[in-house]
Design a protein around this motif. Sequence first.
Motif, PDB file in Angstrom:
ATOM      1  N   ASN A  97      31.434 -51.870  69.859  1.00  0.00           N
ATOM      2  CA  ASN A  97      30.840 -53.218  69.748  1.00  0.00           C
ATOM      3  C   ASN A  97      30.813 -53.694  68.292  1.00  0.00           C
ATOM      4  O   ASN A  97      30.110 -54.646  67.958  1.00  0.00           O
ATOM      5  N   LEU A  98      31.601 -53.031  67.438  1.00  0.00           N
ATOM      6  CA  LEU A  98      31.759 -53.507  66.059  1.00  0.00           C
ATOM      7  C   LEU A  98      33.186 -54.005  65.888  1.00  0.00           C
ATOM      8  O   LEU A  98      34.110 -53.461  66.487  1.00  0.00           O
ATOM      9  N   MET A 105      33.871 -50.724  57.450  1.00  0.00           N
ATOM     10  CA  MET A 105      32.748 -50.746  56.504  1.00  0.00           C
ATOM     11  C   MET A 105      31.744 -49.617  56.748  1.00  0.00           C
ATOM     12  O   MET A 105      30.944 -49.297  55.872  1.00  0.00           O
ATOM     13  N   GLU A 109      28.817 -47.801  54.257  1.00  0.00           N
ATOM     14  CA  GLU A 109      27.367 -47.954  54.453  1.00  0.00           C
ATOM     15  C   GLU A 109      26.697 -46.584  54.333  1.00  0.00           C
ATOM     16  O   GLU A 109      25.653 -46.444  53.705  1.00  0.00           O
ATOM     17  N   ARG A 118      31.590 -53.372  50.053  1.00  0.00           N
ATOM     18  CA  ARG A 118      32.064 -52.863  51.342  1.00  0.00           C
ATOM     19  C   ARG A 118      33.074 -53.837  51.934  1.00  0.00           C
ATOM     20  O   ARG A 118      34.132 -53.448  52.424  1.00  0.00           O
TER      21      ARG A 118
ATOM     22  N   MET B   1      26.151 -55.522  57.613  1.00  0.00           N
ATOM     23  CA  MET B   1      25.317 -55.031  58.727  1.00  0.00           C
ATOM     24  C   MET B   1      24.603 -53.751  58.301  1.00  0.00           C
ATOM     25  O   MET B   1      25.151 -52.958  57.549  1.00  0.00           O
ATOM     26  N   ASN B   2      23.392 -53.576  58.728  1.00  0.00           N
ATOM     27  CA  ASN B   2      22.692 -52.335  58.435  1.00  0.00           C
ATOM     28  C   ASN B   2      22.235 -51.683  59.733  1.00  0.00           C
ATOM     29  O   ASN B   2      22.520 -52.185  60.828  1.00  0.00           O
ATOM     30  N   VAL B   3      21.523 -50.575  59.579  1.00  0.00           N
ATOM     31  CA  VAL B   3      21.154 -49.779  60.746  1.00  0.00           C
ATOM     32  C   VAL B   3      20.309 -50.573  61.731  1.00  0.00           C
ATOM     33  O   VAL B   3      20.474 -50.454  62.954  1.00  0.00           O
ATOM     34  N   ARG B   6      22.439 -53.210  63.521  1.00  0.00           N
ATOM     35  CA  ARG B   6      23.358 -52.535  64.445  1.00  0.00           C
ATOM     36  C   ARG B   6      22.602 -52.060  65.685  1.00  0.00           C
ATOM     37  O   ARG B   6      23.078 -52.173  66.811  1.00  0.00           O
ATOM     38  N   ARG B   9      21.928 -55.029  67.855  1.00  0.00           N
ATOM     39  CA  ARG B   9      23.130 -55.443  68.588  1.00  0.00           C
ATOM     40  C   ARG B   9      23.427 -54.489  69.734  1.00  0.00           C
ATOM     41  O   ARG B   9      23.853 -54.903  70.808  1.00  0.00           O
ATOM     42  N   ASN B  10      23.195 -53.218  69.477  1.00  0.00           N
ATOM     43  CA  ASN B  10      23.448 -52.226  70.524  1.00  0.00           C
ATOM     44  C   ASN B  10      22.599 -52.462  71.767  1.00  0.00           C
ATOM     45  O   ASN B  10      22.974 -52.084  72.871  1.00  0.00           O
ATOM     46  N   ARG B  13      24.617 -54.313  74.304  1.00  0.00           N
ATOM     47  CA  ARG B  13      25.965 -53.864  74.618  1.00  0.00           C
ATOM     48  C   ARG B  13      26.288 -54.000  76.095  1.00  0.00           C
ATOM     49  O   ARG B  13      27.398 -54.317  76.481  1.00  0.00           O
ATOM     50  N   ARG B 338      29.358 -38.926  71.975  1.00  0.00           N
ATOM     51  CA  ARG B 338      30.572 -38.870  71.161  1.00  0.00           C
ATOM     52  C   ARG B 338      30.457 -39.795  69.955  1.00  0.00           C
ATOM     53  O   ARG B 338      30.822 -39.448  68.840  1.00  0.00           O
ATOM     54  N   GLU B 339      29.902 -40.997  70.218  1.00  0.00           N
ATOM     55  CA  GLU B 339      29.745 -41.971  69.123  1.00  0.00           C
ATOM     56  C   GLU B 339      28.803 -41.425  68.057  1.00  0.00           C
ATOM     57  O   GLU B 339      29.026 -41.604  66.854  1.00  0.00           O
ATOM     58  N   PHE B 343      29.520 -40.855  64.077  1.00  0.00           N
ATOM     59  CA  PHE B 343      28.629 -41.303  63.000  1.00  0.00           C
ATOM     60  C   PHE B 343      28.298 -40.142  62.068  1.00  0.00           C
ATOM     61  O   PHE B 343      28.277 -40.286  60.843  1.00  0.00           O
ATOM     62  N   HIS B 352      19.144 -41.511  59.898  1.00  0.00           N
ATOM     63  CA  HIS B 352      19.766 -42.835  59.941  1.00  0.00           C
ATOM     64  C   HIS B 352      20.107 -43.215  61.374  1.00  0.00           C
ATOM     65  O   HIS B 352      19.842 -44.323  61.846  1.00  0.00           O
TER      66      HIS B 352
END
Lengths: 225, 455
Positions: A97-98, A105, A109, A118, B1-3, B6, B9-10, B13, B338-339, B343, B352
């Motif tokens: 979803n990015l 980027m 971060e 970035r 974008m920061n944590v 994000r 936004r998640n 989804r 997995r995601e 990360f 984080h």
Amino acid sequence: MLQVTDVKRMFHAGDIKVLAVNGVSFQVDQGQFASIVGQSGSGKTTLMNLLGGLDKPTEGRIEIDGKDIAKMHDHSLIGYRSKQIGFVFQSYNLVPNLTAMENVMLPMEAAKVSVRKRKERAVELLRAVEFTDDQMKRKPGKLSGGQQQRVAIARALANKPSLMLADEPTGNLDSQTGQMIFDLLKGLAQSQRTTVIMVTHDLSMARQADVMFQLKDGKFIEEEG
Amino acid sequence: MNVVTRGMRNAFRNATRTLSIVIILGLSIGLSLVMLIAHQAVQSKIAATNSSIGNTVSILPLGGGSILSAGGTLLKTSDLNRVKSLAHVTYVNELLSDRVQPQGTNDRGVPNAPQRYDGTTSLKSPFTVVCNGGTCSGDGRTIVCLPSNGCSNGHPPSNFSLSIPLVGTTDPTNPSNIDASSITITSGNAIDGSKDTNDAMVSQAIAQKNNLRVSSTFTAYNKTLTVSAIFTSDTQDGNQTIIVSLPTEQRLTGATGEITSATATVDSLENLSATVRAISNALYSLADVTSDVDQANAALQPLDSVKNISLYSLIGAVAAGMVIILLTMVMIVRERKREIGVFKAIGFSTIHIMFQFMAEALTLTLFGMVIGVLVGVFGGNPVTNTLVNTASSSGGSVGKGDALGLSTIQNIHAQIGWSIILYGLAAAVIIALVGSALASFFISKVRPAEALRSE
């Protein structure tokens, strides 16, 4: 640049002990493009995980520019990985979803780079992998396999790592696209002075690297340079 | 974008899943707020009622009325001596209550009704009835004045007048004698409740209606009385009353040594229940003995059950909300294992990643809170009243609680203000943080190497 000395990794499957990596030693210089080839189950991915600090060896040393990452604490390893190691995976592993730009980027971060820098770096890298401005704004679901892998490569180079690890980067691509990706990797490795280690089961592609290692049953059986 | 962005936004989804979770969470939070509102409203009502309870005991003749002219048995002053000698009884206020009729009038409200000749007064009543369509009401009376009973224009005949309460008491300045909570002497001096004199205290409304001042005279029971004080009170009943001493009233009415009611004061609330029992035993078969506590407890009993129901429901609803968000986040973490591995591989710390998921959980919960607050605001009062009415009709009685306004206990108004919104927000934050805590634990256990192998 990369010095691996007698690295072993043992797994326990019930009462059975499996040596996925069994005493691997090798050296790769800065800026070199090395390939590791082997059949399925030969220990390629396990070795890559060890080289990237995603796993810890049972024995041995893994030195990147003189630092033994096998001895590093998990917390220190996270920071080291974000700045010094880039990953390219077979299944791209982009965040769905990015956008392409936002995916590139991400590592910056994690490395606490400013937002402006970035964005500049992400644009620079995506242009280097021949992305248009419109394509940069698309999410992975709207990109082809080859395009996604290009984004993944750009992401891996985001923090100018000294080492890039590519685990079967062309495995999910057709031969033509795969060759394009390989050429891209090689070209970027030279231009960015990044050491690249690529795992593949494609012997013909592996031979195009500066140095090739053959892995079987957790051991290197052959080295071609 | 920061944590944080994000994570937010998640939360969107998967639109279908997000909508379902937000609605369920909203209902859970809404139920929590409704139960919180009900709990607070009931607690406030209970506290207000308890704070209005005095340490007094009401004594009425058994089966008798509380007004002399209404007839029925009376208590004797000598009977009250048994009460005065009881332990913990500090004072007994004795009353002989009556109503006097302005001369030349009747209080029947129909043509040709006979006048009263006993218990009359030269004073005019300061209050009149208000008529609407032939039904006239005032001073707690309702008079039907239709052509069928001789009234021609929907109003009582000209010789109708409301009667005037006249109280004889040993404690003339006690506002409870006139069903008030305060009595203020505006001119003159209070009378002595123990002495038989012809002095009287009149309300300011009576004084104004009848042009009375201190030292003015008027007649009652065919005797001349002198105004010694003029007073005001905080009730309509109190503002149309004449007060004399008990001996005076007993003499004027011929009810020597008799009273219509008494109030015993107990030294503390702790001794109230025991003293009520002692007075009941002392006046067995002579009097009805009740205290504010008994009346309040009878009326408040249904509210106690509502208080408990609302508290348990509040806890249950908050717990349900936590479970909902907890299971949701565990499901999401497992789905994105997995995601998470990616990360971690590209250099994000566990903390984080946890913050990202907590931001996602908080976003879902805050959207649920919006729905929850709407449910709480619109559902708070109706649910509170339904719970209270259901509890009141299935058990507990108001009984003689009207003196304390306990009959209005069913009219509980739930206060819905900013504090409720803030409670909702606090509940949402707690739910999100606790709910995502377990998911965060799972995140911390994800090994990148294993996660990247997973499907």
